[in-house]
Write an enzyme that holds these catalytic residues in place. Structure first.
Site, PDB file in Angstrom:
ATOM      1  N   ASN A 177       1.923   4.838  13.389  1.00  0.00           N
ATOM      2  CA  ASN A 177       1.732   5.786  14.486  1.00  0.00           C
ATOM      3  C   ASN A 177       0.835   6.945  14.071  1.00  0.00           C
ATOM      4  OD1 ASN A 177       3.643   8.451  14.055  1.00  0.00           O
ATOM      5  ND2 ASN A 177       4.515   6.662  13.048  1.00  0.00           N
ATOM      6  N   GLY A 209       0.811  -1.211   0.000  1.00  0.00           N
ATOM      7  CA  GLY A 209       0.000   0.000   0.000  1.00  0.00           C
ATOM      8  C   GLY A 209       0.844   1.261   0.000  1.00  0.00           C
ATOM      9  N   TYR A 213      -3.657   9.249   4.993  1.00  0.00           N
ATOM     10  CA  TYR A 213      -2.880   8.030   5.234  1.00  0.00           C
ATOM     11  C   TYR A 213      -3.228   7.445   6.599  1.00  0.00           C
ATOM     12  CZ  TYR A 213       1.143   5.171   6.551  1.00  0.00           C
ATOM     13  OH  TYR A 213       1.945   4.159   7.013  1.00  0.00           O
ATOM     14  N   SER A 267       9.042   5.061  13.284  1.00  0.00           N
ATOM     15  CA  SER A 267       9.893   5.468  12.155  1.00  0.00           C
ATOM     16  C   SER A 267      10.997   4.428  12.034  1.00  0.00           C
ATOM     17  CB  SER A 267      10.492   6.854  12.399  1.00  0.00           C
ATOM     18  OG  SER A 267       9.479   7.804  12.681  1.00  0.00           O
ATOM     19  N   ARG A 289      12.410  14.454  15.660  1.00  0.00           N
ATOM     20  CA  ARG A 289      11.200  13.721  16.028  1.00  0.00           C
ATOM     21  C   ARG A 289      11.462  12.224  16.080  1.00  0.00           C
ATOM     22  NH1 ARG A 289       7.484  10.954  12.995  1.00  0.00           N
ATOM     23  NH2 ARG A 289       5.411  10.691  13.950  1.00  0.00           N
ATOM     24  N   SER A 312       2.492   4.464   1.767  1.00  0.00           N
ATOM     25  CA  SER A 312       3.022   4.659   3.120  1.00  0.00           C
ATOM     26  C   SER A 312       3.310   6.113   3.457  1.00  0.00           C
ATOM     27  CB  SER A 312       4.311   3.844   3.287  1.00  0.00           C
ATOM     28  OG  SER A 312       5.296   4.270   2.363  1.00  0.00           O
TER      29      SER A 312
END
Length: 272
Positions: A120, A81, A144, A173, A182, A83
């Site tokens: 997330n 799919g 998304y 991540s 981040r 992302s």
């Protein structure tokens, strides 16, 4: 040295969707010890099949092709799919219609376990001062993230209705190293990703489980106690990359990318 015999591999055939993607390429070799055959699928090219591999190009929006894709499969690692944030229409085709096709095919083919790469970003509009667990309301930060909310709900439906077990991985991540400040909080090392998949596949009963995919970082926004039955224990940490992001002056307090857990995704959509 231990000899790897067929009897030692717990699965005959595993399906990995999204095999041409970033994480698919990382997992391609690493999951081979778990199955005699790894069936690799993507819309994009994946090169030649190696030892113990099958290559099947497939568009998840093609229902009949997805049904054929799941035949003879023992379990599915669904990383296929889109992302990233995008317009709704392509996300709908790949992540919503495509996932429905996959679960219908899984049901008809008799597959009993799916590991679903959620994100997330299903909770991206929580503030980065909050701690989120699996039972808190969803707060997606874009189309998304919305598609991943759908995926979590769809997989729950197929568990309640027909007993297909799913572990939803709310991946943070997952890269070789954090790409920005981040990601020092959301980082999931590749070894920890593989261990999380192993736990999701080999835990005897998972029902419908939601787990946040993150390494043992110094800071965390997520509480994984409700997935403790998986036995996942991360061994990597973003702290070894602290030198990449030395302390700097804070950005303005009204910057959504610093206020919310979704970071730049909260302003990446077409509404902006």
């Amino acid at each position: 040295m231990m000899i790897d015999t067929p009897a030692e591999k717990p699965f005959h055939r595993l399906l990995l969707t999204g095999a041409a993607g970033g994480l698919g390429q990382v997992l391609r070799e690493r999951i081979k010890p778990w199955a005699h055959i790894v069936r690799l699928s993507d819309r994009a090219g994946m090169g030649e099949a190696g030892d113990g591999e099958e290559i099947v190009q497939c568009d998840l929006a093609d229902k009949s092709a997805v049904l054929a894709l799941t035949e003879g499969v023992d379990a599915v690692l669904h990383f296929g799919g889109i992302s990233v944030e995008d317009r709704f229409e392509p996300i709908m085709q790949a992540n919503i219609l495509g996932l429905y096709n996959l679960y219908e095919a899984v049901h008809k083919s008799g597959v009993k376990r799916v590991v679903y790469a959620s994100s997330n970003h299903v909770t991206g509009f929580y503030r980065n001062t909050e701690i989120v667990d699996a039972d808190m309301p969803l707060r997606p930060d874009g189309f998304y993230g919305l598609s991943k909310c759908f995926g979590e709900a769809l997989s729950r439906y197929y568990y309640d209705r027909v007993g297909i077990e799913t572990v939803c991985l709310r991946i943070g991540s997952s890269f070789e190293q954090p790409k920005n400040a981040r990601m020092m909080t959301t980082y999931l090392g590749y070894d920890d990703l593989v261990e999380l998949l192993r736990c999701a596949l080999f835990t005897p009963r998972v029902g419908h489980t939601i787990v946040f995919g993150t390494s043992d970082n110094d800071a965390s926004w997520w509480d994984n106690r409700k997935a403790s039955h998986l036995g996942f224990r991360p061994t990597d940490s973003s702290r070894r990359f602290k030198y990449l992001f030395p302390d700097t002056a804070e950005r303005p307090g009204d910057d959504p990318a610093t206020i919310f857990q979704g970071g730049p995704f909260v302003t990446a959509g077409p509404m902006y």
